[in-house]
Scaffold this active site. Structure first.
Site, PDB file in Angstrom:
ATOM      1  N   ASN A 171      33.567  29.966  20.600  1.00  0.00           N
ATOM      2  CA  ASN A 171      32.665  30.407  19.535  1.00  0.00           C
ATOM      3  C   ASN A 171      33.326  30.492  18.161  1.00  0.00           C
ATOM      4  OD1 ASN A 171      29.971  30.851  20.468  1.00  0.00           O
ATOM      5  ND2 ASN A 171      30.842  32.286  21.922  1.00  0.00           N
ATOM      6  N   ILE A 199      35.930  29.393  29.144  1.00  0.00           N
ATOM      7  CA  ILE A 199      35.622  29.810  30.520  1.00  0.00           C
ATOM      8  C   ILE A 199      34.412  30.746  30.519  1.00  0.00           C
ATOM      9  CG2 ILE A 199      38.012  29.611  31.310  1.00  0.00           C
ATOM     10  CD1 ILE A 199      38.045  32.744  31.350  1.00  0.00           C
ATOM     11  N   ASP A 200      34.069  31.306  29.334  1.00  0.00           N
ATOM     12  CA  ASP A 200      32.976  32.290  29.279  1.00  0.00           C
ATOM     13  C   ASP A 200      31.593  31.630  29.350  1.00  0.00           C
ATOM     14  OD1 ASP A 200      35.070  34.037  28.858  1.00  0.00           O
ATOM     15  OD2 ASP A 200      34.791  34.125  26.688  1.00  0.00           O
ATOM     16  N   MET A 206      36.642  37.912  34.103  1.00  0.00           N
ATOM     17  CA  MET A 206      36.610  37.714  32.640  1.00  0.00           C
ATOM     18  C   MET A 206      35.226  37.256  32.184  1.00  0.00           C
ATOM     19  SD  MET A 206      40.067  35.987  31.229  1.00  0.00           S
ATOM     20  CE  MET A 206      41.449  36.991  30.714  1.00  0.00           C
ATOM     21  N   GLN A 222      42.495  33.226  35.621  1.00  0.00           N
ATOM     22  CA  GLN A 222      41.224  32.488  35.573  1.00  0.00           C
ATOM     23  C   GLN A 222      41.256  31.346  34.554  1.00  0.00           C
ATOM     24  OE1 GLN A 222      37.817  35.726  36.096  1.00  0.00           O
ATOM     25  NE2 GLN A 222      39.726  36.627  35.375  1.00  0.00           N
ATOM     26  N   ARG A 223      42.306  31.333  33.740  1.00  0.00           N
ATOM     27  CA  ARG A 223      42.400  30.263  32.747  1.00  0.00           C
ATOM     28  C   ARG A 223      43.502  29.258  33.091  1.00  0.00           C
ATOM     29  NH1 ARG A 223      41.879  33.899  27.370  1.00  0.00           N
ATOM     30  NH2 ARG A 223      44.105  33.489  27.284  1.00  0.00           N
TER      31      ARG A 223
END
Ligand code: F6P
Length: 367
Positions: A116, A145-146, A188, A293-294
């Site tokens: 973003n 990832i969001d 996350m 998670q990344r």
């Protein structure tokens, strides 16, 4: 001979698929033979400001295998930053320098891969470029990832992160079931619940708490009691890092920020764990996969997505489409005007089919 070059940079939190998108851009640009040199800016936009630039064409020259290796390699080859440009009306000095650098390096197109904040950077640079009559073509490529970028169905990195968060929940099942414990897996996702929703459903979580559906701790406790009554000795909760209680959701942004700052828990999951322990008298454990998670290896879906978005971005520039973000909508790549994207969040709709379906099979959302 007049040089015609382009530049690419990556910004924000990494995803495992971010290098694949870089490879997609380099591939797409090289195939068009439109530019002589592809430069990489190290650590996002700060690379341009610090003159930390990499000649990617030279690096890849004679080594086509580097590119396919790059696509398969996790981590962020060009590094990243979380640098937010000031508005050009408040301070145009970074803009003046960036466009001077574009001139010095004969940059005609700039690709910015990010989330973003990065799309906000692309919008500001595009607007500033227009104001000064610059011909540099600027385009955004959405990664996070969001999965919270507005205007695209999906962002790359999301599916790979779902895999990791799901695996964490899968792995928790063994201990939860054998010790009859309540487990919380914190996922996350920043201010949105996409990752938690998908990993929660995929991993078989019994309770899923999302920022978009403020929870009532008593409803959460009811759901745990119901499972115990039904002979299911354990409960797994997938809790988004941005999950919020119904009471906290009533607070103003300022009040909530102050509450979080003074909270004695490292995150919302620990607060929920304490409340459950107190109200149910059961042992609760918290597992936080965090930044894992990344990392890891990009899943095939993300690799394909990156390749398509990277290639489409290069094509868009050639077609004279810029000042936009390359989106994936209904499995088709599309240029979406940045004005429709920047500053907006794509959130989970609490009334969506997926939430209704999950509720129908007994998953509680604590509401
Ligand atoms: O935006 C990606 C993300 O991983 C969010 O899910 C998370 O809230 C944030 O970045 C963490 O940021 P940092 O790496 O700065 O701790």
């Amino acid at each position: 001979m007049n040089q015609k070059n382009c530049m690419v940079a990556q910004s924000g939190g990494p995803t495992v698929a971010i290098n694949a998108s870089l490879a997609g851009v380099i591939d797409g640009v090289s195939a068009s033979s439109m530019y002589d040199t592809v430069y990489g800016s190290l650590n996002g936009i700060t690379g341009i400001l610090n003159d930390d630039l990499l000649n990617l064409t030279e690096l890849m020259d004679g080594h086509p295998e580097y590119l396919s290796r790059l696509a398969q390699t996790p981590a962020m080859y060009l590094g990243s930053c979380r640098y937010k440009l000031p508005h050009y009306l408040d301070d145009d000095s970074p803009y003046v320098f960036i466009f001077k650098q574009f001139e010095t390096y004969h940059i005609e197109a700039f690709f910015y891969i990010g989330g973003n904040d990065s799309m906000d950077t692309v919008l500001k640079l595009s607007e500033y470029g227009k104001r000064i009559g610059s011909s540099v073509r600027i385009i955004g490529i959405p990664k996070t990832i969001d999965n919270d970028i507005y205007g695209t169905d999906v962002t790359f990195g999301f599916q790979s992160a779902i895999n990791i968060a799901t695996e964490t929940i899968d792995c928790i099942h063994t201990t939860a079931a054998s010790h009859n414990r309540v487990f919380i897996v914190e996922v996350m996702g920043h201010k949105v619940g996409w990752l938690t929703l998908y990993a929660g459903v995929a991993g078989g979580a019994d309770i899923i708490l999302l920022p978009e559906i403020p929870y009532d701790i008593d409803k959460v406790v009811d759901a745990i009691h119901k499972r115990t009554k039904d002979g299911k000795g354990f409960t797994i909760l997938a809790v988004a890092e941005g999950a919020i209680s119904k009471d906290d959701a009533q607070l103003t942004k300022k009040q909530y920020k102050a509450k979080v700052a003074s909270r004695r828990y490292p995150s919302v999951s620990y607060e929920i764990a304490d409340q459950i322990q107190e109200k149910c008298g059961v042992e609760v454990r918290v597992a936080v996969p965090g930044h894992t998670q990344r990392g890891g290896s990009p899943c095939p879906y993300d690799r394909v997505l990156c390749t398509r978005l990277g290639s489409a971005a290069a094509q868009a520039i050639m077609d004279g489409k810029f000042g936009c973000m390359i989106a994936m909508i209904n499995n088709k790549t599309k240029c979406v005007p940045l004005g429709e994207v920047a500053g907006k969040l794509k959130t989970v709709d609490p009334d969506s089919q997926m939430i209704q379906e999950a509720k129908r099979i007994g998953i509680s959302f604590g509401d």
